[in-house]
Motif scaffolding. Structure first.
Motif, PDB file in Angstrom:
ATOM      1  N   ASN A  97      10.560 -42.198 -76.579  1.00  0.00           N
ATOM      2  CA  ASN A  97       9.335 -41.607 -75.967  1.00  0.00           C
ATOM      3  C   ASN A  97       8.904 -40.286 -76.884  1.00  0.00           C
ATOM      4  OD1 ASN A  97       7.022 -41.533 -73.859  1.00  0.00           O
ATOM      5  ND2 ASN A  97       8.173 -39.633 -73.220  1.00  0.00           N
ATOM      6  N   SER A 127       5.805 -39.870 -79.349  1.00  0.00           N
ATOM      7  CA  SER A 127       4.713 -38.831 -79.192  1.00  0.00           C
ATOM      8  C   SER A 127       4.576 -37.838 -80.304  1.00  0.00           C
ATOM      9  CB  SER A 127       5.142 -37.969 -77.674  1.00  0.00           C
ATOM     10  OG  SER A 127       5.240 -38.769 -76.514  1.00  0.00           O
ATOM     11  N   GLU A 169      -1.752 -42.002 -77.115  1.00  0.00           N
ATOM     12  CA  GLU A 169      -2.612 -40.916 -76.325  1.00  0.00           C
ATOM     13  C   GLU A 169      -3.246 -41.579 -74.903  1.00  0.00           C
ATOM     14  OE1 GLU A 169      -1.674 -37.894 -76.651  1.00  0.00           O
ATOM     15  OE2 GLU A 169      -0.859 -37.873 -78.686  1.00  0.00           O
ATOM     16  N   ARG A 181      -2.378 -44.213 -73.387  1.00  0.00           N
ATOM     17  CA  ARG A 181      -1.192 -44.384 -72.289  1.00  0.00           C
ATOM     18  C   ARG A 181      -0.671 -43.140 -71.396  1.00  0.00           C
ATOM     19  NH1 ARG A 181       4.383 -47.984 -73.055  1.00  0.00           N
ATOM     20  NH2 ARG A 181       2.659 -49.592 -73.494  1.00  0.00           N
ATOM     21  N   LYS A 182      -0.731 -42.115 -72.177  1.00  0.00           N
ATOM     22  CA  LYS A 182      -0.404 -40.735 -71.406  1.00  0.00           C
ATOM     23  C   LYS A 182      -1.552 -40.288 -70.614  1.00  0.00           C
ATOM     24  CE  LYS A 182       2.242 -38.923 -75.466  1.00  0.00           C
ATOM     25  NZ  LYS A 182       2.447 -37.707 -76.129  1.00  0.00           N
ATOM     26  N   HIS A 223      -1.709 -42.851 -67.642  1.00  0.00           N
ATOM     27  CA  HIS A 223      -0.473 -43.082 -66.758  1.00  0.00           C
ATOM     28  C   HIS A 223       0.220 -42.085 -66.355  1.00  0.00           C
ATOM     29  CE1 HIS A 223      -1.263 -47.547 -66.851  1.00  0.00           C
ATOM     30  NE2 HIS A 223      -1.324 -47.418 -67.941  1.00  0.00           N
ATOM     31  N   SER A 224      -0.099 -40.690 -66.890  1.00  0.00           N
ATOM     32  CA  SER A 224       0.581 -39.631 -66.626  1.00  0.00           C
ATOM     33  C   SER A 224       0.379 -39.029 -65.199  1.00  0.00           C
ATOM     34  CB  SER A 224       0.570 -38.385 -67.593  1.00  0.00           C
ATOM     35  OG  SER A 224       1.131 -37.424 -67.176  1.00  0.00           O
ATOM     36  N   ARG A 225       1.391 -38.462 -64.277  1.00  0.00           N
ATOM     37  CA  ARG A 225       1.112 -38.204 -63.005  1.00  0.00           C
ATOM     38  C   ARG A 225       0.706 -36.618 -63.103  1.00  0.00           C
ATOM     39  NH1 ARG A 225       5.959 -40.911 -59.569  1.00  0.00           N
ATOM     40  NH2 ARG A 225       5.317 -43.055 -60.148  1.00  0.00           N
ATOM     41  N   PHE A 254      -0.725 -32.661 -68.428  1.00  0.00           N
ATOM     42  CA  PHE A 254      -0.225 -33.847 -69.474  1.00  0.00           C
ATOM     43  C   PHE A 254      -1.453 -34.758 -69.751  1.00  0.00           C
ATOM     44  CE2 PHE A 254       4.718 -33.638 -68.682  1.00  0.00           C
ATOM     45  CZ  PHE A 254       4.609 -32.733 -69.259  1.00  0.00           C
ATOM     46  N   ARG A 255      -2.262 -34.993 -68.490  1.00  0.00           N
ATOM     47  CA  ARG A 255      -3.440 -35.935 -68.791  1.00  0.00           C
ATOM     48  C   ARG A 255      -4.608 -35.118 -69.578  1.00  0.00           C
ATOM     49  NH1 ARG A 255      -2.728 -37.140 -63.250  1.00  0.00           N
ATOM     50  NH2 ARG A 255      -4.337 -35.963 -62.467  1.00  0.00           N
ATOM     51  N   ALA A 283      -3.377 -34.989 -73.095  1.00  0.00           N
ATOM     52  CA  ALA A 283      -3.710 -36.227 -73.792  1.00  0.00           C
ATOM     53  C   ALA A 283      -5.175 -36.488 -74.226  1.00  0.00           C
ATOM     54  CB  ALA A 283      -2.868 -37.360 -72.813  1.00  0.00           C
TER      55      ALA A 283
END
Length: 536
Positions: free
Chosen positions: A343, A347, A379, A381-382, A385-387, A391-392, A395
């Motif tokens: 991962n 990234s 990017e 995918r991040k 799906h990032s919580r 981070f969202r 990305a």
């Protein structure tokens, strides 16, 4: 046996390594017959030759523009991919082979965005052409010439088909397999000549070995970019490929070293008896060596920085592909996290690609926009799906930046324009959803409030991000991370909400996600017909 016993000197002199039986020199031609391509049908040749002589052999840039294009080709393309002999670029233009090789050099150099003002052709008038028209006219001319009897030399056909496979651009989804098809034809001629046996010992053996290595690398690149099985396999190569690669010039040798690792990465995506129907349900990755060690091994420390950066971008694309992770939503993805090393490396590779492309004056190879498209999918995918809101938002900023980078290549590479349109469509729908969501979450005023006048506003105090007095959210490009300085306040305000869940149902988000996830799966050819419907 009788002939060899009766005339031993003649027969042994004519026999060569790799021959089967006794071969006598031909009396009809001075060249070995395997170097001559088959002639087209006389009817087709008679029909095409007048057109080709009038419209295709005259398809060259004016001399002043040709000098610029040739200089860029020799500086940025030839050291990394030495397919076209340098001497042919200054050869007489009364030879069709020299004309074709000039056209191919101009086709490759014309893919550089810096040369857009100089894309002129003698048979198209004095005004610069659009990059797509320049590329299409040149590649169509070369392809038409190759279909006639004007160039019988099979080696020139290999050189031309190799460069066409790299730089020919489809004009629609139905032509999306054309570059891979042209590469397959080059491999056919390589195998016809037996160059994959690496036994040729003629006067130009070094150029032919360069040509074989270039086609071998192209086969791996096309396998990744177009989801194709490799057509040249190590078990069919007749000599030590590693030793052959070590004799190449440093920049080319470094590219081939990265292609060797890509060859290992392709193995992760091959179908096997235990593979599920999805083909993407297992965690697998390959650790590549550090790039600096590869540069030292290739003796490439003195290679110009821009060429190193170009190959570095290719290297980071291979890094992304070397981490084969399950698609989000699958059983294994829901129950496990990605391996930390895989991962992190993927990234980091995506970030390095996004930094190198606008900064390092890269050569314009098709694997550059392809690398950006891989970074875009990482990017996404991040972002999807990032919580964590931070981070969202981060990305999202990277996703927007990659869309912008692909748009700069969109006029030169058809696939870059398609993926850029796909990403921009996602951003537009996210903007609508975020604005709607922020409006729904904002408290509704119980009475009409007067709008503040400019004199009631303190211009020295920055306004907090959030819904405007009218109840509408600010535009996404000022609040959702489009700029270099991120503002997380609006994201945090709706951190418990799913922006993607509020996207317009008429926008086929599932199809977009399938396309962006399929970009990371090189085991299947991309469905450009489905992708193209989202392009703008």
């Amino acid at each position: 046996m009788f002939m060899e016993a009766a005339v031993p000197n003649v027969t042994r002199a004519s026999s060569q390594k790799g021959d089967v039986g006794i071969w006598f020199p031909s009396t009809t031609t001075s060249q070995p017959s395997q170097f001559i391509t088959s002639r087209p049908p006389p009817v087709m040749d008679g029909f095409m030759l007048p057109f080709v002589r009038e419209h295709c052999l005259t398809c060259l840039p004016p001399d002043a523009d040709y000098v610029r294009l040739k200089r860029v080709f020799l500086q940025k393309v030839h050291p990394i991919f030495p397919v076209i002999p340098v001497a042919a670029l200054d050869g007489p233009t009364d030879n069709p082979a020299n004309i074709v090789l000039r056209q191919l050099a101009c086709l490759a150099a014309g893919a550089d965005p810096e040369l857009t003002p100089f894309l002129r052709l003698n048979n198209k008038g004095p005004n610069p052409l659009r990059p797509a028209e320049f590329s299409s006219t040149l590649s169509s001319s070369v392809r038409a010439i190759l279909e006639t009897s004007l160039i019988p030399d099979r080696v020139v056909h290999i050189q031309a088909l190799t460069m066409l496979s790299l730089y020919t651009q489809p004009t629609c989804a139905e032509e999306s397999d054309l570059p891979a098809q042209l590469g397959g034809r080059a491999i056919h001629h390589i195998q016809t000549l037996g160059l994959h046996l690496l036994r040729y010992d003629g006067p130009n053996f070094s150029d032919l070995e360069n040509l074989f290595c270039a086609v071998w690398a192209l086969d791996r690149i096309n396998a990744a970019m177009y989801g194709r099985p490799c057509l040249i396999h190590e078990r069919d190569i007749g000599a030590d490929l590693e030793a052959c690669i070590k004799k190449r010039e440093p920049a080319f040798r470094l590219l081939l070293s990265v292609a060797q690792w890509l060859d290992k990465v392709v193995e992760l995506y091959r179908p096997g008896p235990s593979a599920q129907v999805s083909g993407f349900d297992k965690v697998a990755y390959i650790d590549l060596p550090v790039l600096e060690a590869m540069i030292v091994d290739a003796d490439a420390l003195k290679v110009p920085t821009s060429l190193i950066a170009t190959i570095e971008t290719f290297y980071h694309a291979v890094i992304i592909l070397s981490c084969r992770l399950p698609r989000p939503g699958t059983r294994i993805a829901a129950s496990t996290l990605p391996p930390p090393s895989a991962n992190a490396r993927r990234s980091l590779a995506a970030e390095r690609i996004a930094c190198a492309v606008p900064r390092d004056c890269l050569s314009s190879f098709p694997f550059i926009p392809y690398a950006v498209s891989l970074a875009l999918s990482v990017e996404y995918r991040k972002m999807r799906h990032s919580r964590l809101p931070m981070f969202r938002a981060r990305a999202m900023s990277a996703f927007k930046r990659n869309c912008d980078l692909l748009r700069t290549y969109g006029d030169h590479y058809w696939s870059a324009g398609v993926v850029a349109g796909l990403g921009e469509g996602v951003l537009r729908e996210m903007e609508r959803a975020a604005n709607t969501l922020a409006k729904d979450l904002s408290p509704q005023p119980t009475e009409v409030q007067p709008k503040p006048t400019p004199k009631n506003q303190d211009s020295s105090t920055p306004q907090e991000a959030g819904p405007t007095p009218s109840g509408e959210a600010p535009p996404l490009n000022h609040t959702m991370g489009y700029d270099n300085v991120l503002d997380f306040s609006v994201i945090e305000a709706i951190s418990g909400q799913d922006v993607f869940g509020h996207i317009d149902p008429n926008f086929n988000l599932d199809a977009v996600e399938d396309a962006l996830e399929a970009n990371l799966d090189i085991g299947l050819p991309p469905n450009w017909g489905d992708w193209g419907q989202f392009a703008t």
